[in-house]
Enzyme design. Structure first.
Site: not given
Ligand code: DGJ
Length: 726
Positions: A463, A533
């Site tokens: 990430d 997301d």
């Protein structure tokens, strides 16, 4: 000028080498496209053609075609933006490049590399224009290498990877832009005289607002199947710039590369500056062909293990966020195995001891297991997954640090910051300075240690949750601060490369708070990326539609999550959520324990169906049929290479009170083959929208000419149809 050498065959791999005289040509060609370059009377290199490959390249020489510099430089009579602007070691601000030599070689049966060496007419500065032509995929990869051979430093202020010119009646550019949770929106605009810039100045997570790709339509706005269109994308995770300049004669020059903004770069004697590659293609048959070429290229060359296998995973992020313990995770693993998942991914929150990572404000940088949450450590969880037949994945964000962490206490000198200025936090975190070799070693070490200590880890979600502000390096010298943008990006690419070389069989997901890092520079080292997301299916339809223009489904992870959606608050049926996730690489971000028995049964069935259609989706050719931007329903389909299997996805995006009955004309099938139609993922208690087709066979010819005609009525309705040659 006398010709020094003609093209000669030197070995089985060298196709040509030499030094051309004025008016001679070099063509960079694939099976279907060509870029033709010519040496002018003054030995400048000019682009004279880019388009469909001719049957006979020689004919290009028949008439004088409009010529433009193949790599423009600042100085002299050049009055537009320049691909290269260098200040020579004596302060001269100009560069004048002349053709010196070239070399063409076959790298293998499919790749032909051409390197054209240009040299400044006076100064010891050379520029190699490098082209790699992928024959079958019809993609050209272009980058540039600038070498300083002067005794003192030369400073580069502009350094494009490519400088393409066009001469058409009109130009339309499509850009891909967005923000967190709404990535990859598309918008098209006409290019008028002057400059249009598409860029990112974010350095890291550089795609948060704009993506490094564009479509350029020549003459008229291109459609899926008609019109001239160029598709291009820069293989670079850092700041980028595409500069489109239309001159008063209506010629267009497109400069693509690293964003030169605040990034002057000084080369000492002997140093080489290598730009990232621009990947591009031209199609006379619309945008669909451009995408299919990028997909084939991406699977073969652009994505790590691009034609390998992918696992259907369950991620605990939206299921638990930071709130988990061993028992909860084992429960999820157990449920996941029973539901047919193939991998369990443990997300953020598993690490940190002095500063446990129980929220996003602490612990980032401290990569040791939080034994309060996980008393038996990672090996226990890995074992729990493996014994149920699931692979195991882990989340990391190794480039970042929370100020509240042991790492920051030890190494405040490792962060990107400008002295005497207030620190700026995003998501409570700071960036590590990857221009520093010690930091590179640390970041590599983080991933390496986790993977060597836990050889059972099969998957890593990497990430990256913030971009660069306060762009100063505590490592770089004061007069080299402007190198940070480029050195940092190269630093991270180097680390990614080292990791992927050492762990070729571990699957890596590039995540950047969603789709902030989707580029073919990174994807060489990653098997897939997290596109957003935002798992809200309605938003996903648009995000995936945009993403599909350059990336194949195998690279695009898409997850089913809870309803109401945690980001949009919208409630949607489970089927709609599954169908859009199944149109890419399927996963899930919710816990089975939160589902009803009916939902579990639906999910189990959908997962098992996905396993059957997965090869068609992941390795097939994509045909877009109806755009969500211009139609009430959107449709697209994947067709297997041998055309014996296809899967058609239809989603209603705007409800019309009287229903939407638009015909869906299929594409890409074999006209002579017969296809049996079966609806998949149908909810047992609902009417089938395609009942009149169910179980029947139709020729590809019929399906592509007359099409499927069925109504779609309800909000958040989707229909998925499988077509198989019996
Ligand atoms: C941002 C990612 O996009 C999410 O999927 C999740 O991994 C969080 N970070 C964890 O902090």
């Amino acid at each position: 000028m006398k010709k020094k050498a003609i093209i000669i065959l030197l070995s089985s791999t060298t196709l040509g080498t030499g030094s051309l005289a004025a008016q001679e040509y070099i063509t960079v060609s694939t099976q279907n496209i060509s870029l033709a370059l010519k040496v002018s009377d003054t030995k400048k290199l000019e682009q004279v053609y880019f388009g469909n490959r001719l049957k006979n390249d020689e004919e290009l020489k028949a008439a004088s075609l409009p010529a433009a510099s193949a790599y423009s430089t600042f100085g002299g009579t050049h009055t537009f933006e320049a691909a290269l602007r260098a200040v020579q070691s004596d302060g001269n601000t100009s560069t004048e490049l002349r053709y010196a030599a070239h070399r063409t070689e076959k790298r293998d049966g499919n790749i032909v590399r051409t390197v054209i060496s240009l040299k400044d007419a006076y100064y010891a500065l050379s520029v190699d224009l490098c082209y790699q032509a992928y024959q079958k995929e019809n993609i050209i990869e272009q980058w540039v290498e600038v070498t300083n051979n002067q005794a003192k430093g030369v400073t580069l202020h502009n350094f494009a990877s490519s400088d393409l010119s066009f001469s058409a009646a009109d130009y339309y550019v499509t850009q891909f832009h967005g923000n967190w949770a709404e990535e990859m929106n598309m918008s098209q605009q006409h290019l008028d005289e002057g400059i249009k810039i598409i860029d990112s100045k974010l350095g890291v997570r550089s795609n948060q607002f704009t993506h490094p790709c564009f479509l350029l339509s020549l003459g008229n706005p291109a459609t899926e199947d008609y019109g001239e269109v160029v598709g291009a994308t820069l293989a670079w995770p850092g700041s980028f710039q595409f500069c489109f300049e239309v001159d008063p004669q209506k010629r267009l020059r497109v400069l693509s590369g690293i964003n030169p903004y605040a990034s002057s770069y000084t080369l000492e004697k002997g140093e080489v500056f290598k730009t990232p590659a621009l990947l591009y293609t031209y199609s006379g048959n619309g945008v669909g062909e451009v995408s299919r070429r990028f997909h084939r290229w991406g699977r073969q060359y652009g994505i790590k293990n691009g034609s390998g296998e992918r696992s259907i995973l369950l991620n605990n992020w939206e299921a638990t966020y930071f709130d988990f313990d061993e028992a909860k995770l084992v429960q999820i693993i157990d449920d996941a195995a029973k539901m047919g998942f193939e991998l369990f991914l443990l997300d953020d929150g598993w690490f940190g001891s002095k500063y446990p990572r129980n929220s996003d404000n602490a612990g980032l940088g401290d990569w040791h297991t939080n034994t309060q949450k996980l008393p038996h450590g990672l090996p226990f969880l890995i074992e729990e997954a493996h014994k149920r037949g699931l692979k195991f994945g882990i989340w990391v964000e190794p480039e970042m640090v929370n100020p509240q962490s042991e790492l920051y206490e030890k190494h405040p000198d490792w962060i990107i910051t400008q002295p005497h200025r207030e620190q700026s936090l995003q998501r409570n975190q700071l960036l590590l300075d990857l221009s520093n070799p010690k930091v590179q070693e640390f970041v590599f070490g983080v991933v390496d240690k986790i993977l060597t200590e836990n050889p059972g880890i099969d998957y890593v979600k990497w990430d990256c949750n913030r971009y660069v502000t306060n762009s100063g390096s505590q490592y770089l010298k004061p007069d080299r601060q402007s190198h940070l943008w480029i050195d940092n990006a190269n630093g991270i690419l180097g680390v990614m490369g080292k990791v992927s070389a050492k762990y070729p069989n571990v699957c890596f997901m590039a995540c950047s708070g969603g789709g902030g890092r989707m580029d073919y520079g990174s994807m060489k080292h990653f098997d897939e990326f997290w596109i957003s997301d935002n798992n809200d299916p309605l938003q996903r339809i648009f995000t995936q539609w945009g993403g599909q223009h350059f990336f194949p489904a195998i690279g695009m992870a898409s997850h089913v999550s809870a309803s109401p959606n945690h980001i949009s608050g919208r409630s949607t049926p489970l089927k709609y959520r599954f169908d859009i996730a199944m149109a890419a690489k399927l996963g899930m971000d919710m816990q089975p324990v939160q589902m009803t028995e009916e939902e579990k049964a639906f999910s189990r069935n959908a997962i098992s169906v996905y396993k059957q259609i997965r090869p068609t989706i992941l390795y097939g050719d994509l045909y877009r049929l109806l755009s969500p931007y211009t139609h009430n329903r959107t449709s697209y389909m994947y067709v297997s290479e041998d055309k014996s299997e296809a899967v058609l996805f239809n989603f209603l995006v705007r409800k019309n009170i009287n229903g939407d009955r638009e015909a869906v004309l299929l594409k890409g099938l074999d006209a002579d083959k017969k296809y049996r139609i079966t609806e998949i993922n149908r909810e047992s208690d609902k009417w089938s929208r395609v009942s009149e087709y169910e179980g029947k066979t139709f020729s590809g010819d019929y399906l592509m000419t007359v099409g499927l005609r069925f109504g779609m009525y309800s909000e958040y309705e989707s229909v998925v149809v499988r077509l198989s040659v019996p």
